[in-house]
Design an enzyme around this catalytic site. Structure first.
Site, PDB file in Angstrom:
ATOM      1  N   GLU A   1       0.873  -1.178   0.000  1.00  0.00           N
ATOM      2  CA  GLU A   1       0.000   0.000   0.000  1.00  0.00           C
ATOM      3  C   GLU A   1       0.899   1.213   0.000  1.00  0.00           C
ATOM      4  O   GLU A   1       1.560   1.509   1.005  1.00  0.00           O
ATOM      5  CB  GLU A   1      -0.916  -0.015   1.217  1.00  0.00           C
ATOM      6  CG  GLU A   1      -1.953  -1.091   1.066  1.00  0.00           C
ATOM      7  CD  GLU A   1      -2.932  -1.166   2.207  1.00  0.00           C
ATOM      8  OE1 GLU A   1      -2.865  -0.339   3.118  1.00  0.00           O
ATOM      9  OE2 GLU A   1      -3.756  -2.077   2.170  1.00  0.00           O
TER      10      GLU A   1
ATOM     11  N   CYS B   1      -2.514   8.691   3.020  1.00  0.00           N
ATOM     12  CA  CYS B   1      -2.303   8.143   1.676  1.00  0.00           C
ATOM     13  C   CYS B   1      -3.469   8.453   0.750  1.00  0.00           C
ATOM     14  O   CYS B   1      -3.292   8.667  -0.437  1.00  0.00           O
ATOM     15  CB  CYS B   1      -2.076   6.645   1.762  1.00  0.00           C
ATOM     16  SG  CYS B   1      -3.422   5.791   2.582  1.00  0.00           S
TER      17      CYS B   1
HETATM   18  P1  NAD Z   1       8.575   4.752   4.023  1.00  0.00           P
HETATM   19  O1  NAD Z   1       8.415   3.957   2.785  1.00  0.00           O
HETATM   20  O2  NAD Z   1       9.725   5.661   4.129  1.00  0.00           O
HETATM   21  O3  NAD Z   1       8.650   3.801   5.289  1.00  0.00           O
HETATM   22  C1  NAD Z   1       7.651   2.836   5.543  1.00  0.00           C
HETATM   23  C2  NAD Z   1       8.255   1.705   6.329  1.00  0.00           C
HETATM   24  O4  NAD Z   1       9.143   0.993   5.475  1.00  0.00           O
HETATM   25  C3  NAD Z   1       9.080   2.151   7.536  1.00  0.00           C
HETATM   26  O5  NAD Z   1       8.831   1.281   8.609  1.00  0.00           O
HETATM   27  C4  NAD Z   1      10.512   2.005   7.033  1.00  0.00           C
HETATM   28  O6  NAD Z   1      11.452   1.796   8.048  1.00  0.00           O
HETATM   29  C5  NAD Z   1      10.376   0.791   6.148  1.00  0.00           C
HETATM   30  N1  NAD Z   1      11.436   0.644   5.138  1.00  0.00           N
HETATM   31  C6  NAD Z   1      12.062   1.633   4.446  1.00  0.00           C
HETATM   32  N2  NAD Z   1      12.964   1.096   3.608  1.00  0.00           N
HETATM   33  C7  NAD Z   1      12.911  -0.248   3.759  1.00  0.00           C
HETATM   34  C8  NAD Z   1      13.604  -1.341   3.171  1.00  0.00           C
HETATM   35  N3  NAD Z   1      14.545  -1.160   2.238  1.00  0.00           N
HETATM   36  N4  NAD Z   1      13.279  -2.594   3.577  1.00  0.00           N
HETATM   37  C9  NAD Z   1      12.330  -2.808   4.504  1.00  0.00           C
HETATM   38  N5  NAD Z   1      11.662  -1.804   5.112  1.00  0.00           N
HETATM   39  C10 NAD Z   1      11.926  -0.533   4.731  1.00  0.00           C
HETATM   40  O7  NAD Z   1       7.195   5.505   4.225  1.00  0.00           O
HETATM   41  P2  NAD Z   1       6.843   6.617   5.299  1.00  0.00           P
HETATM   42  O8  NAD Z   1       7.575   7.855   4.875  1.00  0.00           O
HETATM   43  O9  NAD Z   1       7.031   6.056   6.659  1.00  0.00           O
HETATM   44  O10 NAD Z   1       5.275   6.792   5.089  1.00  0.00           O
HETATM   45  C11 NAD Z   1       4.706   7.656   4.158  1.00  0.00           C
HETATM   46  C12 NAD Z   1       4.348   6.907   2.881  1.00  0.00           C
HETATM   47  O11 NAD Z   1       3.424   5.862   3.167  1.00  0.00           O
HETATM   48  C13 NAD Z   1       3.640   7.806   1.877  1.00  0.00           C
HETATM   49  O12 NAD Z   1       4.139   7.558   0.594  1.00  0.00           O
HETATM   50  C14 NAD Z   1       2.196   7.351   1.952  1.00  0.00           C
HETATM   51  O13 NAD Z   1       1.423   7.589   0.809  1.00  0.00           O
HETATM   52  C15 NAD Z   1       2.352   5.897   2.232  1.00  0.00           C
HETATM   53  N6  NAD Z   1       1.119   5.363   2.801  1.00  0.00           N
HETATM   54  C16 NAD Z   1       0.323   4.569   2.009  1.00  0.00           C
HETATM   55  C17 NAD Z   1      -0.877   4.070   2.501  1.00  0.00           C
HETATM   56  C18 NAD Z   1      -1.772   3.222   1.630  1.00  0.00           C
HETATM   57  O14 NAD Z   1      -2.668   2.590   2.170  1.00  0.00           O
HETATM   58  N7  NAD Z   1      -1.586   3.184   0.339  1.00  0.00           N
HETATM   59  C19 NAD Z   1      -1.264   4.369   3.809  1.00  0.00           C
HETATM   60  C20 NAD Z   1      -0.432   5.189   4.585  1.00  0.00           C
HETATM   61  C21 NAD Z   1       0.769   5.669   4.067  1.00  0.00           C
END
Ligand code: NAD
Length: 511
Positions: free
Chosen positions: A266, A300
């Protein structure tokens, strides 16, 4: 300072004291632990960038231990009768409600979301648990598929230990939304919360400790490139559910390739809200404002692009400008606050950078466009506060129309015809959600068919329905949550084919 804000601050301080006094670690195999070989970091509140305490960024060894614990607990948990999983998950929900005040205040201080949106967080999280708890007894059910001389039936079985990776925008809600169906399906879980907002995940682990057998729920704090990466590569983990940025989804897909993990993503969005001339003006206005300025725009499904039809454009934009000017920015714990501080300095600076980008692109900054750098009301300028912002006179090629800003920032674009609205709506790499405002049912249905998004709302803001599918298309994600879609992800389907004893079995080698 109002009495309510004062009381909220006092209670928050009480709940946060223990996090300030001792390092927040992990929960592995039924034990709270600081792990081995990890590193401490400070967890800051966006309200004034003071520290809420130290958090342990786990090591690869910690993640290995968590994955092994989830693997060891899997057989017993997946064979626990659905009725028992239902009972335990409902108990979990009860405990969430009992700790609702703590969850709301801690979450608001950790991620900056205004308390008016967080105070129902525990109740909604509990609803997620109850919804999937009630479905646990039927999760294994499948289909009966008949042929002339055979009968096929399908059964489902939990896929195995799963990894759940959550972001910082609404960390508590999203964690419950992902973890509840996994547990109901019979999977064991390793949770990797966002490094910027670890506190509510720790409270969830405490409740897991009271309610669930050891090893069923594990939680490792730390960074994506460290423990997150290790989780997505660990052979014990059979599926990974990520809520995060699109680029993170690509990384994780690569990381999980060697062990052929099932993936559910997501991801980001640049969602259009399309308002036609014949829309119910006031309702559309309310929804447009709500869907980008609530939750600090860190949502999101936020409608970050307003596509406004030319016939009502001037009147609508004028009314919108007034509303955006009126928005109350303030401390997260003030019940009057509508827009709070942004989660962390790095993200805050990213959002602020779009104020210059908009100017370079040639858009008009109709409202806002500045950081708040002086004390006013209950705002401490050391926090990540900014003016809710509206860009007008934009076109869809501008970066402010193409990139996910993830803040209280709206880009308004004008259109003339239905075809043009579809073309602009779809001219993005994303496809998470869309919102259509028109009193013309035929047009609503044509638009719903043509707009490329996983979820469309007609004449409504984002309305949550747990049995409905949730997820995006294009670069906004892969897979669906909600109802049985969640079970399909967390379970394997097995087909059993039984002959009626009447068909001819091919005969070879008979002389
Ligand atoms: P992010 O992708 O930076 O981080 C999300 C998670 O992924 C964190 O726990 C992070 O530590 C982990 N992560 C990062 N790199 C990784 C890797 N290489 N391997 C494994 N884990 C890794 O996102 P964010 O900045 O925390 O959140 C904001 C983003 O989330 C926005 O783009 C938003 O649109 C999205 N979001 C989407 C939804 C949806 O339902 N589509 C809902 C909420 C947020």
């Amino acid at each position: 300072m109002s009495d309510t804000l004062k009381s909220n601050l006092e209670r928050a301080e009480h709940y946060l004291e223990r996090f300030k006094q001792q390092t927040t670690g992990h929960y592995i195999n039924g034990e709270f632990t600081l792990g081995q070989g990890g590193k401490e970091y400070d967890n800051y509140t966006p309200t004034d960038n003071s520290s809420l305490g130290k958090v342990m960024a786990g090591s690869v060894e910690d993640m290995n231990a968590a994955c092994e614990a989830a693997e060891a607990a899997f057989e017993s948990w997946s064979n626990t009768p659905g009725s028992e999983r239902k009972r335990l998950l409902n108990k979990f929900a009860d405990r969430l409600v009992e700790r609702a005040d703590e969850i709301a205040l801690v979450e608001s201080m950790d991620c900056g979301q205004a308390i008016r949106f967080m105070k129902q967080a525990a109740v909604r999280g509990a609803a997620n648990f109850r919804f999937f708890a009630d479905k646990a007894p039927e999760a294994q059910n499948g289909l009966a598929l008949h042929q002339e001389e055979h009968t096929n039936y399908t059964i489902r079985k939990a896929i195995g230990p799963v990894g759940i990776i959550t972001p910082w925008n609404t960390p508590f809600m999203l964690s419950t939304w992902k973890i509840a169906p996994a547990l109901a399906a019979g999977c064991t879980v390793v949770h990797k919360p966002a490094e910027l907002t670890p506190l509510s995940a720790y409270i969830l682990a405490e409740i897991a400790d009271e309610v669930l057998p050891k090893g069923v729920w594990n939680m490792v704090n730390g960074f994506g490139e460290g423990v997150g990466k290790r989780m997505t590569e660990h052979p014990a983990i059979k599926a990974v559910a990520l809520v995060g940025e699109t680029a993170t989804g690509s990384h994780i897909m690569r990381q999980g390739a060697d062990t052929l993990k099932r993936m559910h993503f997501e991801l980001g969005g640049k969602n259009p809200v399309i308002v036609f001339d014949d829309a119910d003006f006031e309702r559309a206005l309310d929804a447009v404002v709500f869907m980008i300025y609530s939750l600090n725009g860190q949502r999101c499904t936020s409608s970050s692009r307003l596509l406004i039809q030319s016939g009502i454009r001037d009147r609508f934009i004028a009314a919108l400008e007034q509303r955006v000017r009126n928005l109350r920015v303030g401390h997260s714990l003030d019940p009057e606050t509508e827009v709070g501080p942004l989660v962390a300095t790095e993200h805050y600076n990213k959002v602020l950078s779009y104020f210059d980008i908009a100017k370079q692109d040639g858009a008009t900054t109709a409202v806002g466009g500045r950081r708040i750098s002086e004390a006013q009301g209950n705002i401490n300028p050391a926090g990540n506060y900014l003016e809710p912002t509206l860009f007008t006179g934009a076109n869809n090629q501008m970066r402010i129309a193409q990139e996910e800003i993830f803040g209280p920032v709206l880009t308004a674009i004008s259109f003339d015809t239905e075809d043009e609205a579809v073309q602009i709506a779809n001219d993005t790499q994303y496809g998470l959600s869309g919102y259509i405002w028109t009193e013309n049912t035929g047009r609503a249905m044509r638009m719903a068919k043509q707009v490329e998004a996983g979820m469309l709302w007609v004449n409504s803001e984002n309305n949550r329905n747990l049995p409905s599918p949730f997820g995006g298309v294009k670069m906004s994600g892969i897979g669906r949550d909600g109802g049985d879609w969640s079970f399909d992800f967390y379970m394997e389907t097995k087909n059993v084919c039984i002959a009626h004893g009447t068909h001819r079995v091919p005969t070879l080698g008979k002389r």
